[in-house]
Design a protein around this motif. Structure first.
Motif, PDB file in Angstrom:
ATOM      1  N   UNK A 123       1.978   3.061  13.764  1.00 15.34           N
ATOM      2  CA  UNK A 123       2.712   2.671  12.731  1.00 15.34           C
ATOM      3  C   UNK A 123       3.110   3.280  11.381  1.00 15.34           C
ATOM      4  N   UNK A 124       4.204   3.095  11.066  1.00 10.80           N
ATOM      5  CA  UNK A 124       4.227   3.729   9.647  1.00 10.80           C
ATOM      6  C   UNK A 124       3.538   3.198   8.522  1.00 10.80           C
ATOM      7  N   UNK A 125       3.413   1.787   8.447  1.00  8.90           N
ATOM      8  CA  UNK A 125       2.641   1.119   7.589  1.00  8.90           C
ATOM      9  C   UNK A 125       1.436   1.539   7.514  1.00  8.90           C
ATOM     10  N   UNK A 126       0.930   1.499   8.941  1.00  9.36           N
ATOM     11  CA  UNK A 126      -0.857   1.855   8.887  1.00  9.36           C
ATOM     12  C   UNK A 126      -0.724   3.391   8.488  1.00  9.36           C
ATOM     13  N   UNK A 127       0.037   4.278   8.564  1.00  7.73           N
ATOM     14  CA  UNK A 127       0.113   5.569   8.020  1.00  7.73           C
ATOM     15  C   UNK A 127       0.003   5.681   6.536  1.00  7.73           C
ATOM     16  N   UNK A 128       0.986   4.809   5.884  1.00  8.45           N
ATOM     17  CA  UNK A 128       1.095   4.717   4.624  1.00  8.45           C
ATOM     18  C   UNK A 128      -0.274   4.301   3.841  1.00  8.45           C
ATOM     19  N   UNK A 129      -1.037   3.151   4.609  1.00  7.61           N
ATOM     20  CA  UNK A 129      -2.257   2.490   4.039  1.00  7.61           C
ATOM     21  C   UNK A 129      -3.261   3.719   4.107  1.00  7.61           C
ATOM     22  N   UNK A 130      -3.275   4.278   4.993  1.00  2.82           N
ATOM     23  CA  UNK A 130      -4.294   5.259   5.228  1.00  2.82           C
ATOM     24  C   UNK A 130      -3.934   6.768   4.062  1.00  2.82           C
ATOM     25  N   UNK A 131      -2.961   6.801   3.865  1.00  4.11           N
ATOM     26  CA  UNK A 131      -2.365   7.740   2.843  1.00  4.11           C
ATOM     27  C   UNK A 131      -2.846   7.329   1.542  1.00  4.11           C
ATOM     28  N   UNK A 132      -2.462   5.855   1.270  1.00  4.05           N
ATOM     29  CA  UNK A 132      -2.881   5.464  -0.231  1.00  4.05           C
ATOM     30  C   UNK A 132      -4.246   5.284  -0.389  1.00  4.05           C
ATOM     31  N   UNK A 133      -5.039   5.266   0.911  1.00  2.00           N
ATOM     32  CA  UNK A 133      -6.730   5.091   0.886  1.00  2.00           C
ATOM     33  C   UNK A 133      -7.233   6.750   0.645  1.00  2.00           C
ATOM     34  N   UNK A 134      -6.230   7.855   0.616  1.00  2.00           N
ATOM     35  CA  UNK A 134      -6.517   9.036   0.713  1.00  2.00           C
ATOM     36  C   UNK A 134      -7.378   9.518   2.134  1.00  2.00           C
ATOM     37  N   UNK A 135      -6.975   8.808   3.071  1.00  2.00           N
ATOM     38  CA  UNK A 135      -7.752   9.103   4.484  1.00  2.00           C
ATOM     39  C   UNK A 135      -6.800   9.384   5.373  1.00  2.00           C
ATOM     40  N   UNK A 136      -5.601   9.736   5.047  1.00  2.00           N
ATOM     41  CA  UNK A 136      -4.545  10.279   5.907  1.00  2.00           C
ATOM     42  C   UNK A 136      -3.402  11.076   5.351  1.00  2.00           C
ATOM     43  N   UNK A 137      -2.632  11.660   6.077  1.00  2.00           N
ATOM     44  CA  UNK A 137      -1.585  12.437   5.381  1.00  2.00           C
ATOM     45  C   UNK A 137      -0.288  11.845   4.960  1.00  2.00           C
ATOM     46  N   UNK A 138       0.467  12.303   4.217  1.00  2.00           N
ATOM     47  CA  UNK A 138       1.544  11.633   3.742  1.00  2.00           C
ATOM     48  C   UNK A 138       2.808  12.512   4.092  1.00  2.00           C
TER      49      UNK A 138
END
Length: 136
Positions: free
Chosen positions: A35-50
Motif C-alpha cells: 500500500x502507498x500509505x504504508x510505503x510513505x510511512x516507511x519513507x517518513x521513518x527513514x526505513x523505506x524508499x521514496x
C-alpha cells in the motif's frame, strides 16, 4: 523508481515490488509494503524508499528544441502514475500532455495551514493526432 539514500549512497532502488539495482539484486523482491500509505510511512521513518520520478518531454510549441527532464519526489504524483501510464498506453506512442504545477492549500482539523505545490500530468491525445489538426 523508489529510492532510499544514505547521504550520497543509494542503499535501496526498486519499483515498489522488485529491486532495480544493483545488478546482482535486479528482479529480486524488494520487500516494500504493497500500500502507498504504508510505503510513505516507511519513507517518513527513514526505513523505506521514496518516489524518484523522472519525466522526459518536449515542448509542443518547439518540438525540435530537444528533450527536457522534469524530476520530482512527489508522493501525490506517485499516487497517480498508474492513471498516467494507462492514458499513455491508450495513446500507444508519443502523447500530447500537459505538465503543470498545482497549488494545494487547506487547513488541518487542528487549525494548521498547509500549502504545497504538486505536479500534475494530463494526457490529452496522441502526438500524431495533435500535429495532424489544423492550427487555430
Amino acid at each position: 523508481d523508489m529510492k532510499l539514500w544514505n547521504g550520497n549512497v543509494l542503499i535501496h532502488h526498486c519499483d515498489g515490488v522488485e529491486f532495480l539495482s544493483p545488478e546482482s539484486d535486479k528482479g529480486i523482491a524488494c520487500g516494500c509494503p504493497r500500500l502507498m500509505e504504508d510505503r510513505k510511512a516507511a519513507w517518513k521513518a527513514k526505513r523505506g524508499p521514496g518516489p524518484s520520478i523522472s519525466i522526459l518531454f518536449r515542448l509542443a510549441e518547439d518540438y525540435d528544441l530537444g528533450i527536457f527532464r522534469f524530476q520530482t519526489s512527489s508522493w501525490k504524483l506517485a499516487e497517480t502514475l498508474h492513471e498516467i501510464g494507462n492514458a499513455l498506453d491508450k495513446v500507444g506512442g508519443e502523447a500530447l500532455a500537459e505538465l503543470s504545477i498545482e497549488l494545494v492549500e487547506y487547513t488541518t482539523k487542528k487549525g494548521r495551514d498547509v500549502s504545497y505545490f504538486k505536479p500534475v500530468v494530463k494526457v490529452l491525445k496522441s502526438w500524431s493526432d495533435a500535429v495532424a489538426e489544423p492550427s487555430k
